[in-house]
Design a protein around this motif. Structure first.
Motif, PDB file in Angstrom:
ATOM      1  N   THR A 125      -1.979   2.158 -15.197  1.00 58.62           N
ATOM      2  CA  THR A 125      -2.789   1.145 -15.634  1.00 58.62           C
ATOM      3  C   THR A 125      -2.684  -0.461 -14.515  1.00 58.62           C
ATOM      4  OG1 THR A 125      -2.141  -0.230 -17.306  1.00 58.62           O
ATOM      5  CG2 THR A 125      -4.007   1.359 -17.467  1.00 58.62           C
ATOM      6  N   LEU A 126      -3.431  -1.508 -14.251  1.00 54.19           N
ATOM      7  CA  LEU A 126      -2.838  -2.902 -14.004  1.00 54.19           C
ATOM      8  C   LEU A 126      -3.356  -3.650 -14.063  1.00 54.19           C
ATOM      9  CD1 LEU A 126      -4.486  -3.736 -11.254  1.00 54.19           C
ATOM     10  CD2 LEU A 126      -2.989  -1.762 -10.192  1.00 54.19           C
ATOM     11  N   THR A 127      -3.275  -5.252 -14.310  1.00 51.73           N
ATOM     12  CA  THR A 127      -4.252  -6.005 -14.620  1.00 51.73           C
ATOM     13  C   THR A 127      -3.439  -7.166 -12.999  1.00 51.73           C
ATOM     14  OG1 THR A 127      -2.130  -7.867 -16.363  1.00 51.73           O
ATOM     15  CG2 THR A 127      -3.938  -5.910 -16.634  1.00 51.73           C
ATOM     16  N   VAL A 128      -4.770  -8.074 -12.952  1.00 50.21           N
ATOM     17  CA  VAL A 128      -4.627  -8.921 -11.556  1.00 50.21           C
ATOM     18  C   VAL A 128      -5.533  -9.853 -11.984  1.00 50.21           C
ATOM     19  CG1 VAL A 128      -6.549  -7.470 -10.501  1.00 50.21           C
ATOM     20  CG2 VAL A 128      -4.728  -8.845  -9.018  1.00 50.21           C
ATOM     21  N   LEU A 129      -4.866 -10.989 -11.284  1.00 53.78           N
ATOM     22  CA  LEU A 129      -5.927 -12.120 -11.339  1.00 53.78           C
ATOM     23  C   LEU A 129      -6.806 -11.914 -10.416  1.00 53.78           C
ATOM     24  CD1 LEU A 129      -2.250 -14.903 -10.484  1.00 53.78           C
ATOM     25  CD2 LEU A 129      -4.820 -14.355 -13.294  1.00 53.78           C
ATOM     26  N   GLU A 130      -8.690 -12.945 -10.668  1.00 56.69           N
ATOM     27  CA  GLU A 130      -8.975 -12.740 -10.106  1.00 56.69           C
ATOM     28  C   GLU A 130      -9.001 -13.447  -8.346  1.00 56.69           C
ATOM     29  OE1 GLU A 130     -12.481 -15.876 -10.955  1.00 56.69           O
ATOM     30  OE2 GLU A 130     -10.825 -16.361 -11.711  1.00 56.69           O
ATOM     31  N   LYS A 135       0.986  -1.643  -0.335  1.00 57.18           N
ATOM     32  CA  LYS A 135       0.035   0.078  -0.128  1.00 57.18           C
ATOM     33  C   LYS A 135       1.402   1.394   0.144  1.00 57.18           C
ATOM     34  CE  LYS A 135      -3.849   2.258   2.873  1.00 57.18           C
ATOM     35  NZ  LYS A 135      -4.668   2.428   3.207  1.00 57.18           N
ATOM     36  N   GLN A 136       2.032   1.551   0.910  1.00 56.44           N
ATOM     37  CA  GLN A 136       3.245   2.275   0.965  1.00 56.44           C
ATOM     38  C   GLN A 136       3.700   2.904  -0.532  1.00 56.44           C
ATOM     39  OE1 GLN A 136       5.488   2.388   4.221  1.00 56.44           O
ATOM     40  NE2 GLN A 136       3.844   1.679   5.552  1.00 56.44           N
ATOM     41  N   ALA A 137       3.932   1.799  -1.114  1.00 58.13           N
ATOM     42  CA  ALA A 137       4.659   2.036  -2.452  1.00 58.13           C
ATOM     43  C   ALA A 137       3.764   2.056  -3.749  1.00 58.13           C
ATOM     44  CB  ALA A 137       5.159   0.475  -2.761  1.00 58.13           C
ATOM     45  N   PHE A 138       2.723   1.982  -3.416  1.00 59.29           N
ATOM     46  CA  PHE A 138       1.578   1.718  -3.975  1.00 59.29           C
ATOM     47  C   PHE A 138       1.341   3.224  -4.489  1.00 59.29           C
ATOM     48  CE2 PHE A 138       1.146  -2.323  -6.023  1.00 59.29           C
ATOM     49  CZ  PHE A 138       0.402  -2.095  -7.465  1.00 59.29           C
ATOM     50  N   THR A 139       0.493   3.312  -3.026  1.00 60.00           N
ATOM     51  CA  THR A 139       0.664   4.949  -3.193  1.00 60.00           C
ATOM     52  C   THR A 139       1.370   6.045  -3.796  1.00 60.00           C
ATOM     53  OG1 THR A 139      -1.415   4.543  -1.231  1.00 60.00           O
ATOM     54  CG2 THR A 139      -0.210   6.745  -1.203  1.00 60.00           C
ATOM     55  N   PHE A 140       2.505   6.016  -3.207  1.00 64.12           N
ATOM     56  CA  PHE A 140       3.627   6.811  -3.890  1.00 64.12           C
ATOM     57  C   PHE A 140       4.149   6.723  -5.483  1.00 64.12           C
ATOM     58  CE2 PHE A 140       7.468   7.418  -5.012  1.00 64.12           C
ATOM     59  CZ  PHE A 140       8.211   8.828  -4.242  1.00 64.12           C
ATOM     60  N   LEU A 141       3.963   5.438  -5.520  1.00 59.85           N
ATOM     61  CA  LEU A 141       4.191   5.466  -7.080  1.00 59.85           C
ATOM     62  C   LEU A 141       2.952   5.795  -8.334  1.00 59.85           C
ATOM     63  CD1 LEU A 141       6.986   4.999  -8.670  1.00 59.85           C
ATOM     64  CD2 LEU A 141       6.075   2.345  -9.559  1.00 59.85           C
ATOM     65  N   LEU A 166      -8.481 -12.362 -15.235  1.00 58.88           N
ATOM     66  CA  LEU A 166      -7.154 -11.404 -15.813  1.00 58.88           C
ATOM     67  C   LEU A 166      -8.681  -9.914 -15.606  1.00 58.88           C
ATOM     68  CD1 LEU A 166      -4.795 -11.848 -18.040  1.00 58.88           C
ATOM     69  CD2 LEU A 166      -4.440 -12.412 -15.983  1.00 58.88           C
ATOM     70  N   ILE A 167      -8.357  -9.694 -14.505  1.00 60.83           N
ATOM     71  CA  ILE A 167      -9.023  -7.951 -14.240  1.00 60.83           C
ATOM     72  C   ILE A 167      -8.240  -7.105 -14.063  1.00 60.83           C
ATOM     73  CG2 ILE A 167     -10.393  -6.748 -12.135  1.00 60.83           C
ATOM     74  CD1 ILE A 167     -10.748  -9.916 -11.434  1.00 60.83           C
ATOM     75  N   ARG A 168      -9.107  -6.239 -15.463  1.00 58.95           N
ATOM     76  CA  ARG A 168      -8.036  -4.931 -15.281  1.00 58.95           C
ATOM     77  C   ARG A 168      -9.084  -4.188 -14.530  1.00 58.95           C
ATOM     78  NH1 ARG A 168      -9.579  -3.984 -20.219  1.00 58.95           N
ATOM     79  NH2 ARG A 168     -11.048  -6.433 -20.884  1.00 58.95           N
ATOM     80  N   MET A 169      -7.630  -3.160 -14.865  1.00 62.60           N
ATOM     81  CA  MET A 169      -8.104  -2.032 -13.259  1.00 62.60           C
ATOM     82  C   MET A 169      -7.127  -0.339 -14.045  1.00 62.60           C
ATOM     83  SD  MET A 169      -8.080  -3.545  -9.890  1.00 62.60           S
ATOM     84  CE  MET A 169      -9.336  -3.145  -9.372  1.00 62.60           C
ATOM     85  N   LEU A 227      -6.913  -4.027  -2.425  1.00 60.67           N
ATOM     86  CA  LEU A 227      -6.255  -2.493  -1.785  1.00 60.67           C
ATOM     87  C   LEU A 227      -6.149  -2.338  -3.081  1.00 60.67           C
ATOM     88  CD1 LEU A 227      -3.300  -1.637  -0.765  1.00 60.67           C
ATOM     89  CD2 LEU A 227      -1.758  -2.613  -2.276  1.00 60.67           C
ATOM     90  N   TYR A 228      -6.061  -2.182  -4.349  1.00 56.83           N
ATOM     91  CA  TYR A 228      -6.041  -1.579  -5.894  1.00 56.83           C
ATOM     92  C   TYR A 228      -7.129  -0.726  -5.546  1.00 56.83           C
ATOM     93  CZ  TYR A 228      -2.384  -4.947  -6.992  1.00 56.83           C
ATOM     94  OH  TYR A 228      -1.436  -5.540  -6.915  1.00 56.83           O
ATOM     95  N   ASN A 229      -8.161  -1.100  -4.903  1.00 57.63           N
ATOM     96  CA  ASN A 229      -9.750  -0.328  -5.080  1.00 57.63           C
ATOM     97  C   ASN A 229      -9.920   0.725  -4.073  1.00 57.63           C
ATOM     98  OD1 ASN A 229     -11.780  -1.482  -6.687  1.00 57.63           O
ATOM     99  ND2 ASN A 229     -11.377  -3.307  -5.657  1.00 57.63           N
ATOM    100  N   LYS A 230      -9.043  -0.090  -2.220  1.00 58.42           N
ATOM    101  CA  LYS A 230      -9.098   1.128  -2.037  1.00 58.42           C
ATOM    102  C   LYS A 230      -7.780   2.155  -2.333  1.00 58.42           C
ATOM    103  CE  LYS A 230      -8.451  -1.366   2.318  1.00 58.42           C
ATOM    104  NZ  LYS A 230      -7.506  -2.475   3.492  1.00 58.42           N
ATOM    105  N   ILE A 231      -6.750   2.333  -3.585  1.00 64.51           N
ATOM    106  CA  ILE A 231      -6.404   2.927  -3.332  1.00 64.51           C
ATOM    107  C   ILE A 231      -6.659   4.205  -4.332  1.00 64.51           C
ATOM    108  CG2 ILE A 231      -4.192   3.586  -5.136  1.00 64.51           C
ATOM    109  CD1 ILE A 231      -2.524   1.488  -3.381  1.00 64.51           C
ATOM    110  N   GLY A 232      -7.572   2.995  -5.272  1.00 60.05           N
ATOM    111  CA  GLY A 232      -8.149   4.585  -6.351  1.00 60.05           C
ATOM    112  C   GLY A 232      -8.638   3.970  -7.510  1.00 60.05           C
ATOM    113  N   PHE A 233      -8.226   2.757  -7.801  1.00 58.78           N
ATOM    114  CA  PHE A 233      -8.121   1.967  -9.145  1.00 58.78           C
ATOM    115  C   PHE A 233      -9.615   1.560  -9.010  1.00 58.78           C
ATOM    116  CE2 PHE A 233      -3.985   2.084  -8.958  1.00 58.78           C
ATOM    117  CZ  PHE A 233      -3.661   1.881  -9.881  1.00 58.78           C
ATOM    118  N   VAL A 234     -10.343   1.355 -10.430  1.00 57.19           N
ATOM    119  CA  VAL A 234     -11.642   1.093 -10.959  1.00 57.19           C
ATOM    120  C   VAL A 234     -11.257  -0.135 -11.797  1.00 57.19           C
ATOM    121  CG1 VAL A 234     -13.436   1.572 -11.898  1.00 57.19           C
ATOM    122  CG2 VAL A 234     -12.452   2.936 -10.530  1.00 57.19           C
TER     123      VAL A 234
END
Length: 181
Positions: A123-128, A103-109, A161-164, A136-143
């Motif tokens: 953007t990113l992709t993540v396995l279901e 969370k710290q690293a993602f938020t910073f970057l 594969l989920i694209r966010m 985590l991605y949702n909390k940071i604001g990824f949709v």
């Protein structure tokens, strides 16, 4: 070098490539980072890493601030200049999972990508099956933008594969909401 509450994000050095290969050779990590077969990697993979890290918009090694333990990496890659877009990726050693470092690293970057690089989209992709990362991605604001249905064969079954993504205006609204302005 950059810092978060608990991490130092520093530039990639030659001595890091052996640790990156070791990280990738951990089955728990590799199956989350790659949509390819989970197989041991070696010198050829290291050379690919050396090339791709040079092409990355940003590639940082994460270390703990207090003990300087090597935690993993985070990067912005496959940047599209015209569209002001990039992908983000992260890999952590399993012994550092669940400590808030991702969370710290993602938020910073993400903040850095929008504020300093003037990007429009990350953007990113993540396995279901990676529900912790998705949360985590949702909390940071990824949709969630889309799903590649049954696109990855892993653990004897098909996975989506989920694209966010997070857009510059979504990031700005979150920053404004959290700053109380």
């Amino acid at each position: 070098m950059f810092e978060t509450t608990d991490l130092r994000l520093r530039s990639l050095q030659n001595t890091d490539f052996e640790k990156l290969v070791d990280l990738w050779n951990d089955v728990r990590v590799q199956q989350m980072l790659s949509h390819d077969y989970v197989v041991p990697v070696g010198a050829k993979f290291e050379e690919m890493l050396r090339t791709s890290s040079k092409d990355a918009l940003m590639f940082c090694i994460m270390e703990t601030k207090d003990t300087h333990d090597w935690v993993g990496f985070i990067c912005l890659f496959e940047a599209e200049t015209k569209n002001r877009s990039t992908k983000i990726g992260l890999g952590l050693l399993p012994e550092f999972w669940g400590r808030g470092y991702a969370k710290q690293a993602f938020t910073f970057l993400v903040d850095y990508a929008f504020r300093e690089h003037g990007l429009h989209r990350v953007t990113l992709t993540v396995l279901e099956s990676n529900t912790v990362a998705r949360g985590l991605y949702n909390k940071i604001g990824f949709v969630e933008e889309g799903v590649d249905r049954k696109a990855n064969w892993a653990d004897g079954r098909w996975q989506d594969l989920i694209r966010m993504a997070i857009l510059e205006e979504e990031w700005a609204a979150l920053k404004q909401a959290t700053s109380g302005v």
